[in-house]
Design a protein around this motif. Sequence first.
Motif, PDB file in Angstrom:
ATOM      1  N   SER A 127       0.812  -1.212   0.000  1.00  0.00           N
ATOM      2  CA  SER A 127       0.000   0.000   0.000  1.00  0.00           C
ATOM      3  C   SER A 127       0.846   1.262   0.000  1.00  0.00           C
ATOM      4  O   SER A 127       0.424   2.304  -0.510  1.00  0.00           O
ATOM      5  N   LEU A 154      -6.820   4.980  -1.785  1.00  0.00           N
ATOM      6  CA  LEU A 154      -7.612   3.875  -1.239  1.00  0.00           C
ATOM      7  C   LEU A 154      -8.458   3.219  -2.329  1.00  0.00           C
ATOM      8  O   LEU A 154      -8.703   2.009  -2.287  1.00  0.00           O
ATOM      9  N   ILE A 157      -6.412   0.654  -4.112  1.00  0.00           N
ATOM     10  CA  ILE A 157      -6.284  -0.563  -3.310  1.00  0.00           C
ATOM     11  C   ILE A 157      -7.578  -1.366  -3.324  1.00  0.00           C
ATOM     12  O   ILE A 157      -7.568  -2.610  -3.394  1.00  0.00           O
ATOM     13  N   VAL A 215      -9.594  -1.112   3.721  1.00  0.00           N
ATOM     14  CA  VAL A 215      -8.898   0.137   3.392  1.00  0.00           C
ATOM     15  C   VAL A 215      -9.099   1.214   4.442  1.00  0.00           C
ATOM     16  O   VAL A 215      -8.317   2.170   4.505  1.00  0.00           O
ATOM     17  N   GLU A 218      -5.936   1.733   6.493  1.00  0.00           N
ATOM     18  CA  GLU A 218      -4.644   1.934   5.824  1.00  0.00           C
ATOM     19  C   GLU A 218      -4.016   3.256   6.257  1.00  0.00           C
ATOM     20  O   GLU A 218      -4.689   4.288   6.311  1.00  0.00           O
TER      21      GLU A 218
END
Length: 292
Positions: A127, A154, A157, A215, A218
Amino acid sequence: MDPFAPLENRRRGLRFRKFLDRMIRIASLAALAAGLGGMLWILYTVIDHGAGALGWDFLTEPSKPYGADHPGIANALLGTLLITFGAALMALPPALGAGIYLAEFGRGSRTAHWIRFSANVMMGVPSVLVGLFIYALWVVPTGKFSGFAGSLALAVIMFPVVMRTTEDILTMVPDALRESALALGMTRARAVCRIVCRAGRNGLVTGVLLAVARVSGETAPLLFTALWSDGWPTGYFREPTSNLPVLITEYATNSPFPEQHAAGWGAALVVMALILLLNIGCRVLFKEKKHV
């Protein structure tokens, strides 16, 4: 086992298979206990360190510099929700559409193969590299950190996760449903939207919610994109935006003050509670009903 082997050899083989079965069961239970024990240890540690920081002011007041009265995490909580919601808006429609294409229209094509391969590669990319990519693509040209840049990271991801989950769920829908819909005169697209997707809706929604939960915690991408702010998240498109993951990082690792360490643990407890509630809620709400 050879039916004509001596009786003693057959008994010995049966005892060995029973012993091997017991050992595999014990190993499986030990692995399960280790996983559950680790999770419970993490839960206990976060609750033990973070419960003391929780309070009304902590949840309703914005974060403030050290020494200010009544600091909280309300602005970071709102910023996290805003960034995550923006990422979902950008990622979910194309990801669901791509998953439907892979499962229904391009299942065996070369194009679908390369799309699937690219998605698998994207799922394995760290990430922090995604955050660095959005930093170079958006933050540097615009000259501004922003919550929108964090949502972009995000969304990158989230996209492959939702796409592959959608494909897997739809491929598990029986082909008899597709054939029945086509036999009734439906077009392929109408059959997919009205029959196939509806049959797999519980799995699709669960996959989406699990991707959102993943997410929402993250940190690395947001350090390169949304950065941090003690203000309320009013400049989503043009200013650094407060968020819980970066607040936890700043308070827990970069601050020398015990009060901010405690606030970091409290924020971690809030994030953990939100993710647990989202995971448990989606599994309960969309649990398949068993018909007797």
